[in-house]
Design a protein around this motif. Structure first.
Motif, PDB file in Angstrom:
ATOM      1  N   UNK A  50       0.830  -1.212   0.000  1.00 47.28           N
ATOM      2  CA  UNK A  50       0.000   0.000   0.000  1.00 47.28           C
ATOM      3  C   UNK A  50       0.859   1.254   0.000  1.00 47.28           C
ATOM      4  N   UNK A  51       1.969   1.223   0.755  1.00 36.63           N
ATOM      5  CA  UNK A  51       2.857   2.383   0.812  1.00 36.63           C
ATOM      6  C   UNK A  51       3.497   2.658  -0.535  1.00 36.63           C
ATOM      7  N   UNK A  52       3.773   1.596  -1.292  1.00 36.01           N
ATOM      8  CA  UNK A  52       4.419   1.753  -2.590  1.00 36.01           C
ATOM      9  C   UNK A  52       3.423   1.986  -3.723  1.00 36.01           C
ATOM     10  N   UNK A  53       2.133   1.897  -3.420  1.00 38.86           N
ATOM     11  CA  UNK A  53       1.107   2.084  -4.440  1.00 38.86           C
ATOM     12  C   UNK A  53       0.792   3.572  -4.605  1.00 38.86           C
ATOM     13  N   UNK A  54       0.304   3.907  -5.783  1.00 41.48           N
ATOM     14  CA  UNK A  54      -0.081   5.301  -6.046  1.00 41.48           C
ATOM     15  C   UNK A  54      -1.580   5.530  -5.903  1.00 41.48           C
ATOM     16  N   UNK A  55      -2.354   4.469  -5.635  1.00 39.32           N
ATOM     17  CA  UNK A  55      -3.803   4.638  -5.662  1.00 39.32           C
ATOM     18  C   UNK A  55      -4.506   4.142  -4.401  1.00 39.32           C
ATOM     19  N   UNK A  56      -3.768   3.945  -3.301  1.00 46.80           N
ATOM     20  CA  UNK A  56      -4.383   3.577  -2.030  1.00 46.80           C
ATOM     21  C   UNK A  56      -4.332   4.801  -1.108  1.00 46.80           C
ATOM     22  N   UNK A  57      -5.519   5.253  -0.676  1.00 46.40           N
ATOM     23  CA  UNK A  57      -5.594   6.428   0.191  1.00 46.40           C
ATOM     24  C   UNK A  57      -5.608   6.072   1.674  1.00 46.40           C
ATOM     25  N   UNK A  58      -6.074   4.859   1.967  1.00 49.97           N
ATOM     26  CA  UNK A  58      -6.296   4.484   3.361  1.00 49.97           C
ATOM     27  C   UNK A  58      -6.088   2.983   3.522  1.00 49.97           C
ATOM     28  N   UNK A  59      -5.458   2.602   4.640  1.00 50.00           N
ATOM     29  CA  UNK A  59      -5.347   1.199   5.012  1.00 50.00           C
ATOM     30  C   UNK A  59      -6.089   1.009   6.323  1.00 50.00           C
ATOM     31  N   UNK A  60      -7.041   0.084   6.331  1.00 52.22           N
ATOM     32  CA  UNK A  60      -7.821  -0.211   7.528  1.00 52.22           C
ATOM     33  C   UNK A  60      -7.364  -1.563   8.069  1.00 52.22           C
ATOM     34  N   UNK A  61      -6.961  -1.590   9.323  1.00 51.76           N
ATOM     35  CA  UNK A  61      -6.532  -2.833   9.964  1.00 51.76           C
ATOM     36  C   UNK A  61      -7.654  -3.357  10.836  1.00 51.76           C
ATOM     37  N   UNK A  62      -8.168  -4.547  10.499  1.00 51.64           N
ATOM     38  CA  UNK A  62      -9.197  -5.200  11.302  1.00 51.64           C
ATOM     39  C   UNK A  62      -8.540  -6.374  12.026  1.00 51.64           C
ATOM     40  N   UNK A  63      -8.242  -6.162  13.297  1.00 53.56           N
ATOM     41  CA  UNK A  63      -7.552  -7.182  14.077  1.00 53.56           C
ATOM     42  C   UNK A  63      -7.062  -6.592  15.384  1.00 53.56           C
ATOM     43  N   UNK A  64      -6.155  -7.283  16.039  1.00 54.07           N
ATOM     44  CA  UNK A  64      -5.609  -6.822  17.306  1.00 54.07           C
ATOM     45  C   UNK A  64      -4.376  -5.966  17.121  1.00 54.07           C
ATOM     46  N   UNK A  65      -3.685  -5.723  18.228  1.00 54.82           N
ATOM     47  CA  UNK A  65      -2.511  -4.852  18.191  1.00 54.82           C
ATOM     48  C   UNK A  65      -1.399  -5.423  17.319  1.00 54.82           C
ATOM     49  N   UNK A  66      -1.291  -6.753  17.246  1.00 48.01           N
ATOM     50  CA  UNK A  66      -0.280  -7.359  16.392  1.00 48.01           C
ATOM     51  C   UNK A  66      -0.502  -7.059  14.927  1.00 48.01           C
ATOM     52  N   UNK A  67      -1.764  -7.120  14.497  1.00 46.13           N
ATOM     53  CA  UNK A  67      -2.099  -6.790  13.110  1.00 46.13           C
ATOM     54  C   UNK A  67      -1.790  -5.337  12.814  1.00 46.13           C
ATOM     55  N   UNK A  68      -2.168  -4.450  13.739  1.00 44.24           N
ATOM     56  CA  UNK A  68      -1.896  -3.022  13.561  1.00 44.24           C
ATOM     57  C   UNK A  68      -0.391  -2.782  13.460  1.00 44.24           C
ATOM     58  N   UNK A  69       0.392  -3.424  14.328  1.00 43.96           N
ATOM     59  CA  UNK A  69       1.839  -3.240  14.309  1.00 43.96           C
ATOM     60  C   UNK A  69       2.429  -3.661  12.968  1.00 43.96           C
ATOM     61  N   UNK A  70       1.978  -4.789  12.441  1.00 42.58           N
ATOM     62  CA  UNK A  70       2.490  -5.239  11.150  1.00 42.58           C
ATOM     63  C   UNK A  70       2.141  -4.248  10.038  1.00 42.58           C
TER      64      UNK A  70
END
Length: 322
Positions: A50-70
């Motif tokens: 997503x960081x390297x993409x030119x067309x993603x505005x938002x990343x939503x993490x659905x999970x716990x703190x481990x998922x968010x950290x990754x």
């Protein structure tokens, strides 16, 4: 808006039906791509893409703190760039969800999704500071890659507890607060260094602080939750400042009982205090050295043994929708 939803199917507090409802609600408001993680580190890989993409505005993490950290480590694999990188949104799905709750989000995933949609409609966002940990140059850990953390890290006792909990979960135990408390007791009884600490904290311009048994590094407050009870190890810690540290130089049975009681009764105005407690606020750069290898954890993820870790507090590292 184009968004990537990263779903951890093993998230402990969401069922498949609940996830379907959340996905439908989010897809009604944005162009949504949904990817379910399939292996450890998959969320990090998705965040990097997503960081390297030119067309993603938002990343939503659905999970716990481990998922968010990754996801965060993927987004920031080239470092912070507020103007270029996608924003982050979190829908809590883990057992504790410290980062999401510290941002003020509801702990219920359905309510949190509603709050996220409101924030998007009202264009509400904030920038948050993060912590960065890396192997210290000139030590045997210098080749250890750097890693971001959102709310806490720890070298020593608390990381040992995290490691024990992970072992129990691999055996099929559920992640409950009772499980954590049992592992705290077992770590205390088995820890060979709790009476004579092996950790030294060094920072520029001040004398080292030596013989520490426990070192907790916080990027926000509260440090964690026991059920709905917030625990404040470092009450002044904030997403808007550098890093805070709580360290203990002794953990005899009486002192451990005293500091445990102080943690359980802590508040936004008062955390653990005493002659064996070291509290430091708003640090930008410091290093923890240990005479022996000790466990390291970040955001509740056990990362193995380390002898030297350098920490950096990075302000305004990431945009978050809240």
């Amino acid at each position: 808006m184009r968004a990537l939803l990263v779903v951890n199917p093993a998230a402990t507090t969401t069922s498949a039906r609940t996830r379907d409802v959340l996905i439908h609600a989010l897809a009604s408001e944005m162009k949504l791509e949904v990817v379910t993680t399939e292996y450890r580190g998959h969320a990090r890989d998705l965040g990097r893409q997503a960081a390297d993409s030119d067309d993603i505005d938002l990343v939503v993490a659905l999970g716990g703190d481990g998922t968010v950290n990754e996801v965060v480590n993927g987004l920031l694999h080239r470092g912070p760039d507020l103007g270029r990188l996608p924003g982050l949104a979190v829908v809590p799905g883990g057992s504790t969800n410290v980062f999401a709750r510290a941002l003020g989000l509801p702990n219920d995933p359905v309510e949190a999704t509603g709050a996220l949609l409101d924030a998007l409609r009202e264009e509400r966002e904030r920038t948050v500071g993060l912590g960065l940990a890396a192997g210290t140059p000139g030590t045997e850990d210098e080749s250890v890659p750097s890693r971001w953390f959102t709310f806490c890290a720890g070298l020593g006792f608390d990381a040992g507890v995290v490691g024990r909990v992970e072992q129990q979960r691999e055996l099929g135990r559920r992640s409950t607060h009772a499980l954590y408390l049992r592992q705290v007791l077992r770590q205390f009884l088995d820890d060979p260094h709790r009476r004579r600490g092996t950790i030294t904290l060094e920072r520029p311009g001040t004398d080292p602080v030596a013989d520490l048994v426990l070192s907790i590094i916080c990027n926000t407050s509260p440090w964690t939750f026991l059920g709905n009870r917030p625990v404040y190890a470092t009450p002044k810690a904030s997403f808007d400042t550098g890093l805070d540290v709580l360290a203990l130089s002794r953990m005899s049975t009486p002192s451990a009982a005293r500091y445990a009681t102080q943690l359980l009764t802590s508040s936004p105005e008062r955390g653990p205090q005493g002659k064996h407690a070291v509290t430091l606020h708003d640090l930008t750069d410091f290093t923890l050295h240990s005479k022996v290898p000790l466990p390291l954890q970040m955001d509740g993820d056990h990362l193995g043994l380390r002898t030297s870790v350098t920490f950096t507090g990075v302000r305004r590292a990431l945009r978050v929708i809240v």
